[in-house]
Design a protein around this motif. Structure first.
Motif, short mmCIF file in Angstrom:
data_model
loop_
_atom_site.label_atom_id
_atom_site.label_comp_id
_atom_site.label_asym_id
_atom_site.label_seq_id
_atom_site.Cartn_x
_atom_site.Cartn_y
_atom_site.Cartn_z
N CYS A 137 -20.48 113.44 -23.60
CA CYS A 137 -21.12 114.18 -22.51
C CYS A 137 -20.89 113.39 -21.24
O CYS A 137 -20.02 112.51 -21.20
N VAL A 138 -21.61 113.69 -20.19
CA VAL A 138 -21.34 113.02 -18.91
C VAL A 138 -21.86 111.58 -18.93
O VAL A 138 -21.10 110.62 -18.75
N HIS A 139 -23.15 111.41 -19.15
CA HIS A 139 -23.76 110.09 -19.03
C HIS A 139 -23.96 109.36 -20.35
O HIS A 139 -24.38 108.21 -20.36
N GLY A 155 -19.31 108.69 -22.76
CA GLY A 155 -19.57 109.50 -21.57
C GLY A 155 -18.47 109.33 -20.54
O GLY A 155 -17.82 108.28 -20.48
N SER A 156 -18.27 110.36 -19.73
CA SER A 156 -17.27 110.28 -18.66
C SER A 156 -17.79 109.44 -17.50
O SER A 156 -17.01 108.81 -16.78
N GLU A 157 -19.12 109.42 -17.32
CA GLU A 157 -19.76 108.59 -16.30
C GLU A 157 -21.01 107.97 -16.93
O GLU A 157 -22.12 108.43 -16.68
N CYS A 204 -19.03 117.83 -20.01
CA CYS A 204 -18.25 116.92 -19.16
C CYS A 204 -17.01 117.58 -18.57
O CYS A 204 -16.29 116.98 -17.77
N CYS A 206 -13.54 115.31 -19.55
CA CYS A 206 -13.39 114.97 -20.96
C CYS A 206 -11.91 114.84 -21.30
O CYS A 206 -11.08 115.60 -20.80
N ASP A 219 -28.83 120.13 -20.17
CA ASP A 219 -28.89 118.69 -19.99
C ASP A 219 -30.36 118.25 -19.99
O ASP A 219 -31.15 118.75 -19.18
#
Length: 212
Positions: A85-87, A113-115, A159, A163, A178
């Motif tokens: 996911c993002v975080h 996570g991407s970030e 993401c 991703c 989220d």
């Protein structure tokens, strides 16, 4: 980021443990490179520097395990799933927790996570604790090429284009709210949706669900 003397000692100890674990698979140079690049991944955002060597060791062990699989040096036949996911603080961590709880040792799961955030969402931790699953020791981390390449299934959660996409790999995109910034009442339905999806995936992978 410069290392303190204590961190240098801790990293040297971590390198020794990793060398013992991967003896005959990777040499000292590869192990130290993965350990120190893993350390650098966390150094800029870790809230408590004391834990940096431990986080680096855990992440390096995961990455080296993945690399051994990619290079055909180690493969025990168990399916491997990567949750992204993002975080890497809420959805993917809950999915990881449910997957490990239900699959036991029959399958492998990682998350990223991407970030990556600074910590796992405390509300997600609380929601999982209600189900008897402790994810408080987990930590947000990035994805790396070898980890993605080693996975049989990559599950993405919000993401988008960030991703990673590798040709020929099985991808699933789970549309989930989220949990960031939401209270426990709002996170519980997300948690339950995550569990349903994890159980479906395990069934598709023909992994026998562990009985409580």
């Amino acid at each position: 980021m410069p290392h303190t003397l204590d961190q240098q000692v801790a990293l040297a100890t971590a390198a020794s443990r990793l060398a013992a674990d991967f003896e005959g698979t990777f040499g000292a140079e590869t192990i130290e490179r993965f350990l120190h690049t893993s350390y650098d991944q966390f150094a800029g955002r870790a809230a408590v520097a004391t834990f940096l060597p431990l986080l680096a060791e855990r992440f390096a062990r995961q990455r080296l395990t993945a690399l051994a699989r990619v290079e055909g040096l180690s493969h025990d036949g168990r399916p491997t799933v990567l949750f992204l996911c993002v975080h890497n603080a809420g959805r993917s961590q809950m999915a990881l927790g449910f997957f490990r709880y239900h699959a036991g040792d029959a399958a492998i799961a990682w998350s990223g996570g991407s970030e990556p955030g600074d910590q796992v969402n405390p509300v997600a931790v609380a929601a999982m604790a209600e189900r008897g699953i402790d994810i408080s020791a987990e930590y947000p981390k990035p994805w790396t090429d070898e980890v993605v390449r080693a996975a049989d299934v990559v599950v993405t959660m919000g993401c988008g284009d960030a991703c990673p996409v590798f040709p020929g790999k099985r991808y699933e995109d789970w549309s989930l709210d989220d949990p960031a910034g939401q209270g426990l009442d709002a996170v519980r339905p997300i948690r339950d949706d995550v569990e349903r999806r994890v159980l479906t995936l395990l069934d598709e992978l023909q992994v026998t669900v562990r009985q409580p």
